[in-house]
Motif scaffolding. Sequence first.
Motif, PDB file in Angstrom:
ATOM      1  N   ASP A  51     -29.333  79.931 -35.730  1.00  0.00           N
ATOM      2  CA  ASP A  51     -29.465  81.017 -34.752  1.00  0.00           C
ATOM      3  C   ASP A  51     -28.773  82.268 -35.272  1.00  0.00           C
ATOM      4  O   ASP A  51     -27.651  82.603 -34.905  1.00  0.00           O
ATOM      5  CB  ASP A  51     -28.881  80.596 -33.408  1.00  0.00           C
ATOM      6  N   SER A  52     -29.463  82.945 -36.166  1.00  0.00           N
ATOM      7  CA  SER A  52     -28.973  84.199 -36.727  1.00  0.00           C
ATOM      8  C   SER A  52     -29.994  85.283 -36.392  1.00  0.00           C
ATOM      9  O   SER A  52     -31.012  85.035 -35.756  1.00  0.00           O
ATOM     10  CB  SER A  52     -28.803  84.080 -38.246  1.00  0.00           C
ATOM     11  N   ASN A  53     -29.713  86.484 -36.812  1.00  0.00           N
ATOM     12  CA  ASN A  53     -30.632  87.595 -36.546  1.00  0.00           C
ATOM     13  C   ASN A  53     -30.995  88.275 -37.862  1.00  0.00           C
ATOM     14  O   ASN A  53     -30.197  89.011 -38.418  1.00  0.00           O
ATOM     15  CB  ASN A  53     -29.993  88.609 -35.588  1.00  0.00           C
ATOM     16  N   PRO A  54     -32.238  88.015 -38.400  1.00  0.00           N
ATOM     17  CA  PRO A  54     -33.269  87.161 -37.818  1.00  0.00           C
ATOM     18  C   PRO A  54     -32.931  85.683 -37.983  1.00  0.00           C
ATOM     19  O   PRO A  54     -32.031  85.339 -38.775  1.00  0.00           O
ATOM     20  CB  PRO A  54     -34.506  87.540 -38.641  1.00  0.00           C
ATOM     21  N   PRO A  55     -33.634  84.781 -37.254  1.00  0.00           N
ATOM     22  CA  PRO A  55     -33.364  83.346 -37.385  1.00  0.00           C
ATOM     23  C   PRO A  55     -33.536  82.879 -38.825  1.00  0.00           C
ATOM     24  O   PRO A  55     -34.404  83.359 -39.558  1.00  0.00           O
ATOM     25  CB  PRO A  55     -34.421  82.712 -36.461  1.00  0.00           C
ATOM     26  N   GLY A  56     -32.677  81.935 -39.230  1.00  0.00           N
ATOM     27  CA  GLY A  56     -32.727  81.400 -40.586  1.00  0.00           C
ATOM     28  C   GLY A  56     -33.368  80.036 -40.599  1.00  0.00           C
ATOM     29  O   GLY A  56     -32.696  79.037 -40.298  1.00  0.00           O
ATOM     30  N   PRO A  57     -34.679  79.949 -40.895  1.00  0.00           N
ATOM     31  CA  PRO A  57     -35.340  78.642 -40.864  1.00  0.00           C
ATOM     32  C   PRO A  57     -34.762  77.690 -41.898  1.00  0.00           C
ATOM     33  O   PRO A  57     -34.471  78.084 -43.034  1.00  0.00           O
ATOM     34  CB  PRO A  57     -36.804  78.983 -41.162  1.00  0.00           C
ATOM     35  N   LEU A  58     -34.602  76.440 -41.503  1.00  0.00           N
ATOM     36  CA  LEU A  58     -34.129  75.407 -42.411  1.00  0.00           C
ATOM     37  C   LEU A  58     -35.311  74.719 -43.069  1.00  0.00           C
ATOM     38  O   LEU A  58     -36.409  74.666 -42.506  1.00  0.00           O
ATOM     39  CB  LEU A  58     -33.287  74.375 -41.660  1.00  0.00           C
ATOM     40  N   SER A  59     -35.087  74.188 -44.256  1.00  0.00           N
ATOM     41  CA  SER A  59     -36.149  73.527 -45.029  1.00  0.00           C
ATOM     42  C   SER A  59     -36.030  72.016 -44.880  1.00  0.00           C
ATOM     43  O   SER A  59     -34.974  71.442 -45.165  1.00  0.00           O
ATOM     44  CB  SER A  59     -36.044  73.905 -46.509  1.00  0.00           C
ATOM     45  N   LEU A  60     -37.099  71.386 -44.433  1.00  0.00           N
ATOM     46  CA  LEU A  60     -37.137  69.928 -44.344  1.00  0.00           C
ATOM     47  C   LEU A  60     -37.326  69.335 -45.731  1.00  0.00           C
ATOM     48  O   LEU A  60     -38.253  69.708 -46.460  1.00  0.00           O
ATOM     49  CB  LEU A  60     -38.287  69.488 -43.438  1.00  0.00           C
ATOM     50  N   ARG A  61     -36.450  68.418 -46.107  1.00  0.00           N
ATOM     51  CA  ARG A  61     -36.659  67.668 -47.336  1.00  0.00           C
ATOM     52  C   ARG A  61     -37.718  66.617 -47.048  1.00  0.00           C
ATOM     53  O   ARG A  61     -37.517  65.748 -46.209  1.00  0.00           O
ATOM     54  CB  ARG A  61     -35.355  67.017 -47.798  1.00  0.00           C
ATOM     55  N   GLU A  62     -38.837  66.679 -47.722  1.00  0.00           N
ATOM     56  CA  GLU A  62     -39.988  65.873 -47.350  1.00  0.00           C
ATOM     57  C   GLU A  62     -39.737  64.380 -47.485  1.00  0.00           C
ATOM     58  O   GLU A  62     -40.248  63.587 -46.691  1.00  0.00           O
ATOM     59  CB  GLU A  62     -41.210  66.277 -48.188  1.00  0.00           C
ATOM     60  N   GLU A  63     -38.969  63.973 -48.488  1.00  0.00           N
ATOM     61  CA  GLU A  63     -38.696  62.556 -48.673  1.00  0.00           C
ATOM     62  C   GLU A  63     -37.421  62.170 -47.920  1.00  0.00           C
ATOM     63  O   GLU A  63     -36.455  62.943 -47.879  1.00  0.00           O
ATOM     64  CB  GLU A  63     -38.542  62.224 -50.155  1.00  0.00           C
ATOM     65  N   PRO A  64     -37.374  60.992 -47.322  1.00  0.00           N
ATOM     66  CA  PRO A  64     -36.164  60.569 -46.625  1.00  0.00           C
ATOM     67  C   PRO A  64     -35.014  60.353 -47.590  1.00  0.00           C
ATOM     68  O   PRO A  64     -35.208  59.939 -48.734  1.00  0.00           O
ATOM     69  CB  PRO A  64     -36.582  59.245 -45.965  1.00  0.00           C
ATOM     70  N   ILE A  65     -33.803  60.628 -47.132  1.00  0.00           N
ATOM     71  CA  ILE A  65     -32.633  60.362 -47.952  1.00  0.00           C
ATOM     72  C   ILE A  65     -32.167  58.922 -47.789  1.00  0.00           C
ATOM     73  O   ILE A  65     -31.287  58.455 -48.528  1.00  0.00           O
ATOM     74  CB  ILE A  65     -31.468  61.322 -47.623  1.00  0.00           C
ATOM     75  N   LEU A  66     -32.750  58.221 -46.836  1.00  0.00           N
ATOM     76  CA  LEU A  66     -32.320  56.872 -46.520  1.00  0.00           C
ATOM     77  C   LEU A  66     -33.459  56.157 -45.803  1.00  0.00           C
ATOM     78  O   LEU A  66     -34.134  56.753 -44.968  1.00  0.00           O
ATOM     79  CB  LEU A  66     -31.078  56.957 -45.637  1.00  0.00           C
ATOM     80  N   LYS A  67     -33.688  54.902 -46.158  1.00  0.00           N
ATOM     81  CA  LYS A  67     -34.642  54.051 -45.451  1.00  0.00           C
ATOM     82  C   LYS A  67     -33.909  52.812 -44.974  1.00  0.00           C
ATOM     83  O   LYS A  67     -32.975  52.364 -45.626  1.00  0.00           O
ATOM     84  CB  LYS A  67     -35.791  53.632 -46.375  1.00  0.00           C
ATOM     85  N   TRP A  68     -34.342  52.245 -43.867  1.00  0.00           N
ATOM     86  CA  TRP A  68     -33.618  51.110 -43.332  1.00  0.00           C
ATOM     87  C   TRP A  68     -34.541  50.228 -42.514  1.00  0.00           C
ATOM     88  O   TRP A  68     -35.637  50.626 -42.106  1.00  0.00           O
ATOM     89  CB  TRP A  68     -32.440  51.574 -42.480  1.00  0.00           C
ATOM     90  N   SER A  69     -34.077  49.001 -42.284  1.00  0.00           N
ATOM     91  CA  SER A  69     -34.720  48.117 -41.314  1.00  0.00           C
ATOM     92  C   SER A  69     -33.654  47.196 -40.747  1.00  0.00           C
ATOM     93  O   SER A  69     -32.637  46.930 -41.397  1.00  0.00           O
ATOM     94  CB  SER A  69     -35.843  47.298 -41.962  1.00  0.00           C
TER      95      SER A  69
END
Length: 275
Positions: A51-69
Motif C-alpha cells: 500500500d504505497s502511492n502508487p501501489p507496489g504490486p508484488l510478483s507471484l513466484r509461479e513455482e511453490p517453495i514447498l510441497k506437502w501432504s
Amino acid sequence: MRSPEIARGLGLLALGLVVVAGTRAQDEPSKSGAGMAHWKTAASTYRIALDSNPPGPLSLREEPILKWSNPQRRTDDGAVFVWTDRGRPEVAASFYRYKSDEKTIEDHEFVSLSASPLSARRDGEVVWSVADRNVRPAPIPDAPKPAATPAERLRQMRALAREFRASFNNPPDLSEIRLLTQPLYRFETEGKRTDVLDGALFAYVQTTDPEVLLAIEARPEAEGRPPTWHYSIARMSLVNLRVHHKDREVWSAQWVNPRIGQTKPYMVRSYPSGP
C-alpha cells in the motif's frame, strides 16, 4: 500449522511432507481432486500489492517453495507460494484441502512477511488488507559480519538459524518445533534494493508441518551503513507459539481465529470444495 485438537474442533489442518523449492511440482490430481496445477492456478487469482502511492504490486513466484501432504489429517496435497518485491518475499500463502465432517474444504492461508502495509484482491474484491506492518527486522546479537560471497553468506544464515528455537506454548504441550536447516527460499537482492543485500526464509515444523517462519537477512542498520544480520519471525499457525534466540525469548504469538482476520497479518479463507 495447527494442533490436532484445534484442527478437529475448528475443521482446520496442518501441513505435511516438505519438498523444497527447485524440485518439480506434481501435476497429477490427488485423492482430494486437487493437484499442483490447481494450486498454481489458485495462487494466480490473487493480486497483492504494497500500500504505497502508487501501489507496489508484488510478483507471484509461479513455482511453490514447498510441497506437502498429510494423510493422517486427511490432507494429501498442498503447496506454499510467495509473493516478492524485488526478490524479497513479502507474503507467503499455503493452499490445501482437508476433510471436515466428511466434506472437503479448501483453505487459502496467508501471512504477511512485510514491514509495510499491503492488500490482496481476488476477482476485483479486496479480501485482505493489513494496515500494520507484521515483521520488524531486528539485529541478531553477536552475529558475524556478512561474508563477501553468496555461498559463504548462505552458510552463515544456516548457522544463525540454528541459534533460534521455536516451540509450542500450549500447556502441557511446550514441545520444541523442528527447524528445517535447508531454507525454503533464498533471495539475493544486490543491485535491486538498498535495504536488503541477501536473505533466506526458514521454517520450523511439527513433523514436516510449518508452524513458524524465520527470515534471516543482511540489512544495513541505517542508510549508508554496512549491512548486518537481522531476523524477523511470522506465524504459520493459529496456536500459541514462542521463539527463543539462544536463551532469551524474542517472540511469541497468542491463539488467533484466522477466519476473522481480513485485516490481520495472518488470515485464512475457506471454500467448500468437492463432495
